[in-house]
Design a protein around this motif. Structure first.
Motif, PDB file in Angstrom:
ATOM      1  N   THR A 117      -2.946  11.924  -1.214  1.00 11.66           N
ATOM      2  CA  THR A 117      -1.557  11.566  -1.458  1.00 11.66           C
ATOM      3  C   THR A 117      -1.051  12.423  -2.617  1.00 11.66           C
ATOM      4  N   VAL A 122       2.660   7.201  -7.843  1.00 17.60           N
ATOM      5  CA  VAL A 122       3.832   7.013  -6.984  1.00 17.60           C
ATOM      6  C   VAL A 122       3.446   6.223  -5.739  1.00 17.60           C
ATOM      7  N   ARG A 123       2.298   6.537  -5.170  1.00 18.38           N
ATOM      8  CA  ARG A 123       1.833   5.812  -3.974  1.00 18.38           C
ATOM      9  C   ARG A 123       1.638   4.331  -4.277  1.00 18.38           C
ATOM     10  N   ALA A 125       3.167   2.534  -6.538  1.00 19.89           N
ATOM     11  CA  ALA A 125       4.489   1.923  -6.685  1.00 19.89           C
ATOM     12  C   ALA A 125       5.141   1.686  -5.331  1.00 19.89           C
ATOM     13  N   LYS A 126       5.062   2.673  -4.453  1.00 17.21           N
ATOM     14  CA  LYS A 126       5.693   2.537  -3.129  1.00 17.21           C
ATOM     15  C   LYS A 126       5.040   1.434  -2.302  1.00 17.21           C
ATOM     16  N   LEU A 127       3.727   1.348  -2.356  1.00 16.27           N
ATOM     17  CA  LEU A 127       3.041   0.301  -1.602  1.00 16.27           C
ATOM     18  C   LEU A 127       3.399  -1.084  -2.135  1.00 16.27           C
ATOM     19  N   GLN A 128       3.515  -1.200  -3.447  1.00 13.19           N
ATOM     20  CA  GLN A 128       3.910  -2.491  -4.022  1.00 13.19           C
ATOM     21  C   GLN A 128       5.345  -2.839  -3.654  1.00 13.19           C
ATOM     22  N   LEU A 129       6.234  -1.868  -3.702  1.00 14.30           N
ATOM     23  CA  LEU A 129       7.622  -2.113  -3.317  1.00 14.30           C
ATOM     24  C   LEU A 129       7.735  -2.496  -1.843  1.00 14.30           C
ATOM     25  N   ALA A 130       6.787  -2.011  -1.039  1.00 15.74           N
ATOM     26  CA  ALA A 130       6.766  -2.346   0.386  1.00 15.74           C
ATOM     27  C   ALA A 130       6.142  -3.715   0.635  1.00 15.74           C
ATOM     28  N   GLN A 132       3.006  -4.865  -0.598  1.00 16.93           N
ATOM     29  CA  GLN A 132       1.561  -4.999  -0.657  1.00 16.93           C
ATOM     30  C   GLN A 132       1.137  -5.651  -1.974  1.00 16.93           C
ATOM     31  N   TYR A 134      -1.156  -6.214  -5.175  1.00 15.20           N
ATOM     32  CA  TYR A 134      -1.808  -5.230  -6.039  1.00 15.20           C
ATOM     33  C   TYR A 134      -3.049  -5.843  -6.657  1.00 15.20           C
TER      34      TYR A 134
END
Length: 137
Positions: A117, A122-123, A125-130, A132, A134
């Motif tokens: 990645t 950044v990955r 953060a994006k997964l958490q915003l989606a 997922q 943590y």
């Protein structure tokens, strides 16, 4: 005709809920020496209890080390076997490309199960915003 539309809508809604209801978790590893073995055990236990969980492991900094070819834990056991077993269960392992650049590492030095990645942070953060969950072991 309305009954058929109702049935189709119900099937689509049910399938959507099933996908939405799947647990999704991201494990964050930035230090393989303290988190590597513990993380693999936690992930195995996680899947033993909740086998349908979608798990993504994001590594950066010194966390990438356990995904290197030939890497071993403090007891001398190779990480490759447990990583391969978890990948077979659907776990994805991601390595930060910024870490590769900063540490002068090559993609060829890592286990075949690993993907890359552009930025681990950044990955994460994006997964958490989606949505997922943590976990940082």
């Amino acid at each position: 005709m309305r009954i058929r539309q109702f049935i189709v809508a119900t099937v689509i809604a049910t399938a959507s809920v099933a996908v939405w209801a799947q647990d999704k978790v991201v494990y964050h590893i930035d230090d393989a020496s303290t988190q590597g073995l513990k993380s693999l055990r936690n992930i195995r236990n996680h899947l033993d209890v909740a086998p349908d969980t979608k798990i993504t492991v994001v590594t950066h900094a010194n966390g990438v080390d356990f995904l290197m070819e030939g890497a071993k834990d403090a007891n001398g056991s190779a990480f490759a076997g447990p990583v391969s077993a978890l990948a077979a269960r659907g776990v994805s392992f991601e390595i930060c490309e910024i870490t590769l650049k900063n540490r002068n590492l090559k993609k060829e030095q890592f286990l075949q199960e690993a993907t890359f990645t552009p930025s681990g942070v950044v990955r994460l953060a994006k997964l958490q915003l989606a949505g997922q969950a943590y976990i940082k072991p």
